[in-house]
Design a protein around this motif. Structure first.
Motif, PDB file in Angstrom:
ATOM      1  N   THR A  30       2.334  -0.810  -9.623  1.00  0.00           N
ATOM      2  CA  THR A  30       2.458   0.067 -10.793  1.00  0.00           C
ATOM      3  C   THR A  30       3.828   0.732 -10.807  1.00  0.00           C
ATOM      4  O   THR A  30       4.466   0.822 -11.862  1.00  0.00           O
ATOM      5  N   ARG A  44       7.086   2.598  -1.846  1.00  0.00           N
ATOM      6  CA  ARG A  44       5.753   2.856  -1.281  1.00  0.00           C
ATOM      7  C   ARG A  44       5.476   4.361  -1.222  1.00  0.00           C
ATOM      8  O   ARG A  44       4.363   4.803  -1.493  1.00  0.00           O
ATOM      9  N   ALA A  49       4.805   5.526  -4.761  1.00  0.00           N
ATOM     10  CA  ALA A  49       3.434   5.185  -5.161  1.00  0.00           C
ATOM     11  C   ALA A  49       2.454   6.223  -4.622  1.00  0.00           C
ATOM     12  O   ALA A  49       1.528   6.635  -5.328  1.00  0.00           O
ATOM     13  N   THR A 100       0.832  -1.185   0.000  1.00  0.00           N
ATOM     14  CA  THR A 100       0.000   0.000   0.000  1.00  0.00           C
ATOM     15  C   THR A 100       0.883   1.258   0.000  1.00  0.00           C
ATOM     16  O   THR A 100       1.906   1.292   0.667  1.00  0.00           O
ATOM     17  N   CYS A 113      -0.661   6.041  -7.365  1.00  0.00           N
ATOM     18  CA  CYS A 113      -0.842   4.744  -8.004  1.00  0.00           C
ATOM     19  C   CYS A 113      -0.463   3.656  -7.000  1.00  0.00           C
ATOM     20  O   CYS A 113      -0.136   3.944  -5.854  1.00  0.00           O
ATOM     21  N   SER A 114      -0.480   2.414  -7.434  1.00  0.00           N
ATOM     22  CA  SER A 114      -0.163   1.307  -6.540  1.00  0.00           C
ATOM     23  C   SER A 114       1.341   1.017  -6.525  1.00  0.00           C
ATOM     24  O   SER A 114       2.081   1.434  -7.416  1.00  0.00           O
ATOM     25  N   TYR A 115       1.753   0.282  -5.525  1.00  0.00           N
ATOM     26  CA  TYR A 115       3.144  -0.151  -5.391  1.00  0.00           C
ATOM     27  C   TYR A 115       3.547  -0.973  -6.619  1.00  0.00           C
ATOM     28  O   TYR A 115       4.636  -0.801  -7.160  1.00  0.00           O
TER      29      TYR A 115
END
Length: 80
Positions: free
Chosen positions: A28, A16, A19, A1, A24-26
Motif C-alpha cells: 500500500t 516498511r 507502513a 511486513t 497499512c501494508s508495504y
C-alpha cells in the motif's frame, strides 16, 4: 511486513517503517508513492527509498477526516 521504527522521532523512515506508522501494508505504501499521494526520496539511484517525517505529517494532514456528528434523535413517543 511492516516494521516498528527504532526511533519514532527519526527524520527519515524506510518503506516498511512507513507502513507500520500508517497502519497499512508495504505494498500500500508503494502504491501511495506511485500514485503521488505520498512523497519520497532516494539518495542514490537504485538505493533505499525513504519518506521524511515532514512528508508523513503532510500526508496525515491531507488525508485526515473530520468526524460527522450525528443528528440527535428525538425521543420515541409514548404509546397512547
Amino acid at each position: 511486513t511492516p516494521t516498528k521504527p527504532r526511533d519514532l522521532d527519526a527524520p527519515f523512515f524506510n518503506l516498511r517503517e512507513t507502513a507500520w506508522l500508517l497502519h497499512c501494508s508495504y505494498d500500500t505504501v508503494r502504491r501511495y508513492i506511485k500514485a503521488g499521494v505520498l512523497p519520497c526520496s532516494q539518495r542514490v539511484p537504485g538505493g533505499v527509498i525513504v519518506v521524511t517525517r515532514e512528508d508523513l505529517d503532510a500526508y496525515h494532514k491531507a488525508t485526515r477526516t473530520v468526524p460527522i456528528r450525528s443528528a440527535r434523535r428525538k425521543p420515541a413517543r409514548a404509546a397512547a
